[in-house]
Motif scaffolding. Structure first.
Motif, PDB file in Angstrom:
ATOM      1  N   PHE A 121       0.832  -1.200   0.000  1.00 19.97           N
ATOM      2  CA  PHE A 121       0.000   0.000   0.000  1.00 19.97           C
ATOM      3  C   PHE A 121       0.873   1.260   0.000  1.00 19.97           C
ATOM      4  O   PHE A 121       0.545   2.254  -0.657  1.00 19.97           O
ATOM      5  CB  PHE A 121      -0.930   0.001   1.209  1.00 19.97           C
ATOM      6  N   ARG A 122       1.986   1.224   0.706  1.00 24.45           N
ATOM      7  CA  ARG A 122       2.901   2.376   0.679  1.00 24.45           C
ATOM      8  C   ARG A 122       3.456   2.582  -0.729  1.00 24.45           C
ATOM      9  O   ARG A 122       3.587   3.725  -1.191  1.00 24.45           O
ATOM     10  CB  ARG A 122       4.045   2.171   1.664  1.00 24.45           C
ATOM     11  N   ASN A 123       3.791   1.498  -1.416  1.00 19.76           N
ATOM     12  CA  ASN A 123       4.258   1.635  -2.798  1.00 19.76           C
ATOM     13  C   ASN A 123       3.191   2.278  -3.675  1.00 19.76           C
ATOM     14  O   ASN A 123       3.496   3.082  -4.564  1.00 19.76           O
ATOM     15  CB  ASN A 123       4.637   0.261  -3.362  1.00 19.76           C
ATOM     16  N   PHE A 124       1.939   1.928  -3.419  1.00 20.88           N
ATOM     17  CA  PHE A 124       0.859   2.528  -4.196  1.00 20.88           C
ATOM     18  C   PHE A 124       0.715   4.011  -3.865  1.00 20.88           C
ATOM     19  O   PHE A 124       0.444   4.832  -4.746  1.00 20.88           O
ATOM     20  CB  PHE A 124      -0.455   1.798  -3.925  1.00 20.88           C
ATOM     21  N   LEU A 125       0.907   4.384  -2.610  1.00 15.39           N
ATOM     22  CA  LEU A 125       0.889   5.809  -2.250  1.00 15.39           C
ATOM     23  C   LEU A 125       2.003   6.565  -2.978  1.00 15.39           C
ATOM     24  O   LEU A 125       1.806   7.724  -3.391  1.00 15.39           O
ATOM     25  CB  LEU A 125       1.022   5.967  -0.736  1.00 15.39           C
ATOM     26  N   ASP A 126       3.143   5.916  -3.124  1.00 13.69           N
ATOM     27  CA  ASP A 126       4.224   6.543  -3.906  1.00 13.69           C
ATOM     28  C   ASP A 126       3.781   6.756  -5.351  1.00 13.69           C
ATOM     29  O   ASP A 126       4.087   7.800  -5.967  1.00 13.69           O
ATOM     30  CB  ASP A 126       5.473   5.660  -3.875  1.00 13.69           C
ATOM     31  N   THR A 127       3.054   5.788  -5.908  1.00 13.09           N
ATOM     32  CA  THR A 127       2.555   5.922  -7.276  1.00 13.09           C
ATOM     33  C   THR A 127       1.587   7.089  -7.380  1.00 13.09           C
ATOM     34  O   THR A 127       1.615   7.861  -8.348  1.00 13.09           O
ATOM     35  CB  THR A 127       1.859   4.613  -7.711  1.00 13.09           C
ATOM     36  N   ILE A 128       0.720   7.219  -6.394  1.00  9.40           N
ATOM     37  CA  ILE A 128      -0.217   8.351  -6.384  1.00  9.40           C
ATOM     38  C   ILE A 128       0.546   9.671  -6.330  1.00  9.40           C
ATOM     39  O   ILE A 128       0.261  10.608  -7.077  1.00  9.40           O
ATOM     40  CB  ILE A 128      -1.186   8.241  -5.192  1.00  9.40           C
ATOM     41  N   GLU A 129       1.550   9.743  -5.462  1.00 17.36           N
ATOM     42  CA  GLU A 129       2.324  10.980  -5.314  1.00 17.36           C
ATOM     43  C   GLU A 129       3.002  11.345  -6.628  1.00 17.36           C
ATOM     44  O   GLU A 129       3.071  12.531  -6.989  1.00 17.36           O
ATOM     45  CB  GLU A 129       3.354  10.810  -4.203  1.00 17.36           C
ATOM     46  N   ASN A 130       3.486  10.366  -7.346  1.00 21.73           N
ATOM     47  CA  ASN A 130       4.176  10.635  -8.601  1.00 21.73           C
ATOM     48  C   ASN A 130       3.224  11.083  -9.710  1.00 21.73           C
ATOM     49  O   ASN A 130       3.660  11.684 -10.692  1.00 21.73           O
ATOM     50  CB  ASN A 130       4.938   9.390  -9.062  1.00 21.73           C
ATOM     51  N   ASN A 131       1.942  10.781  -9.566  1.00 20.06           N
ATOM     52  CA  ASN A 131       0.969  11.126 -10.600  1.00 20.06           C
ATOM     53  C   ASN A 131       0.144  12.361 -10.274  1.00 20.06           C
ATOM     54  O   ASN A 131      -0.718  12.746 -11.072  1.00 20.06           O
ATOM     55  CB  ASN A 131       0.016   9.940 -10.838  1.00 20.06           C
ATOM     56  N   VAL A 132       0.382  12.986  -9.131  1.00 23.07           N
ATOM     57  CA  VAL A 132      -0.378  14.163  -8.719  1.00 23.07           C
ATOM     58  C   VAL A 132       0.544  15.383  -8.747  1.00 23.07           C
ATOM     59  O   VAL A 132       1.656  15.337  -8.189  1.00 23.07           O
ATOM     60  CB  VAL A 132      -0.968  13.979  -7.309  1.00 23.07           C
ATOM     61  N   PRO A 133       0.159  16.481  -9.389  1.00 25.04           N
ATOM     62  CA  PRO A 133       0.995  17.681  -9.397  1.00 25.04           C
ATOM     63  C   PRO A 133       1.344  18.137  -7.982  1.00 25.04           C
ATOM     64  O   PRO A 133       0.516  18.075  -7.071  1.00 25.04           O
ATOM     65  CB  PRO A 133       0.113  18.711 -10.116  1.00 25.04           C
ATOM     66  N   GLU A 134       2.575  18.597  -7.811  1.00 13.90           N
ATOM     67  CA  GLU A 134       3.054  18.956  -6.483  1.00 13.90           C
ATOM     68  C   GLU A 134       2.311  20.131  -5.870  1.00 13.90           C
ATOM     69  O   GLU A 134       2.259  20.270  -4.646  1.00 13.90           O
ATOM     70  CB  GLU A 134       4.553  19.279  -6.551  1.00 13.90           C
TER      71      GLU A 134
END
Length: 362
Positions: A239-252
């Motif tokens: 789930f943490r890896n998936f949160l990283d994926t979300i972070e990478n796909n959302v503008p900062e």
């Protein structure tokens, strides 16, 4: 009022005249009765059947029919006659008995009534029972499940999440996050028989299992796009890896509001530490036993209906490819799910349901 033979002259009482005026002035209901009344009113004023027929756009035979009917039976003659066919055999008392038995009792050694057992108990035929149940929207053979949330913060959480759906914050992204775990790669034991004219698609009821995968998904409530990731397991590490994926796909520059359920994977120290280091991520938990409040569940239902339920996958690799293809196709033309009910409407509905439950004695 036109050429042709005059209709027989009849006299009207004041009461009949008032009744006909009321019927002829109807605009929304009983238009047949209103037309008949206009025919009689025109005929009383004098004129031929052909002239009245031309004026009211009916045939002369219709004018003569209702004029003679009025002469024989008065205003009552303009009302609809009893329908042709066999008269009704089931009495009101028998209908009441069927309804009372259906709603207030159960058959012996059974949990619900069938048309046959009810027909035997009520002393009428099975067809009559079926018609009565259809007329009153009763379906004893059907049953649905429900579960009420016992979350002490149910009201607060409903208002919080519905508020995000209906009035999302500015410069922020609202994502509904969840995982669909243990998706099985299933292969039927015999090839599918394809659909053809007069024959639906057929497949064997048994299947062979070829492993499982877990899908993590985040649904953007505004655009309907989905961020998905297949994982072999569904622990907090995945789930943490998936949160990283979300972070990478959302503008900062955007804040991120995550709507999640109370699954233990979402509340481990690993996840708490990850969120603490990223203050732009804010978590909103759905009430316990209230997954219906998470919109991504509706997207999971689409995935199951359109890809998984009838899909044939001989390996987890094929299954993952099919899921990825579904996500890609969905994101090419996404359509967001629109939330309509306000928090107050939801809470009122739950309150009414609780009252009904208490009234049944459960």
């Amino acid at each position: 009022m036109g050429r042709g033979r005059k209709l027989p002259i009849l006299t009207l009482t004041d009461e009949d005249r008032e009744t006909l005026r009321g019927w002829s002035g109807r605009r929304k209901t009983a238009q047949a009765l209103a037309l008949r009344s206009r025919i009689v009113v025109r005929a009383v004023e004098g004129g031929s059947a052909a002239g009245i027929a031309a004026e009211l756009k009916v045939c002369a035979a219709t004018v003569r029919k209702w004029w003679h009917r009025f002469g024989e039976a008065g205003v009552d003659g303009l009302l609809d006659e009893a329908r042709p066919g066999q008269p009704r055999k089931v009495t009101d008392a028998e209908i009441e008995r069927v309804l009372t038995l259906t709603l207030e009792s159960k058959p012996k050694a059974a949990t619900h009534w069938s048309t046959r057992t009810m027909a035997e108990a009520a002393g009428i035929n099975q067809t009559a029972v079926s018609r009565i149940w259809r007329a009153f929207s009763l379906a004893p053979h059907r049953s649905e499940t429900f579960k009420l949330s016992k979350d002490p913060l149910f009201i607060d959480k409903v208002r919080d999440i519905v508020g995000l759906y209906m009035n999302p914050p500015e410069r922020a992204l609202v994502l509904c996050v969840d995982e669909k775990s243990q998706i099985q790669a299933l292969d039927r034991t015999a090839p599918l028989l394809p659909m053809r004219p007069g024959q639906i698609e057929r497949r064997t009821h048994d299947y062979a299992r070829h492993g499982t995968t877990s899908l993590f998904a985040a649904l953007d409530t505004k655009t309907g796009k989905v961020i998905g990731q297949n994982q072999q397991r569904h622990r907090s590490a995945e789930f943490r890896n998936f949160l990283d994926t979300i972070e990478n796909n959302v503008p900062e520059e955007l804040d991120v509001h995550l709507i999640m359920d109370n699954y233990g994977t979402h509340k481990t120290e690993l996840i708490k530490n990850w969120l603490a280091k990223r203050p732009r991520f804010q978590v909103h938990f759905t009430p316990t036993s209230a997954s219906w409040l998470n919109l991504v569940e509706r997207w999971f239902a689409l995935l199951t209906e359109r890809q998984l339920r009838r899909g044939v996958h001989r390996s987890t690799k094929e299954l993952k490819a099919a899921i990825d293809s579904f996500i890609q196709h969905h994101n090419e033309d996404p359509k967001p799910f629109v939330w309509h009910k306000t928090a107050d409407q939801i809470l009122d509905s739950v309150a009414r349901f609780c009252v009904r439950t208490l009234e049944t004695g459960h």
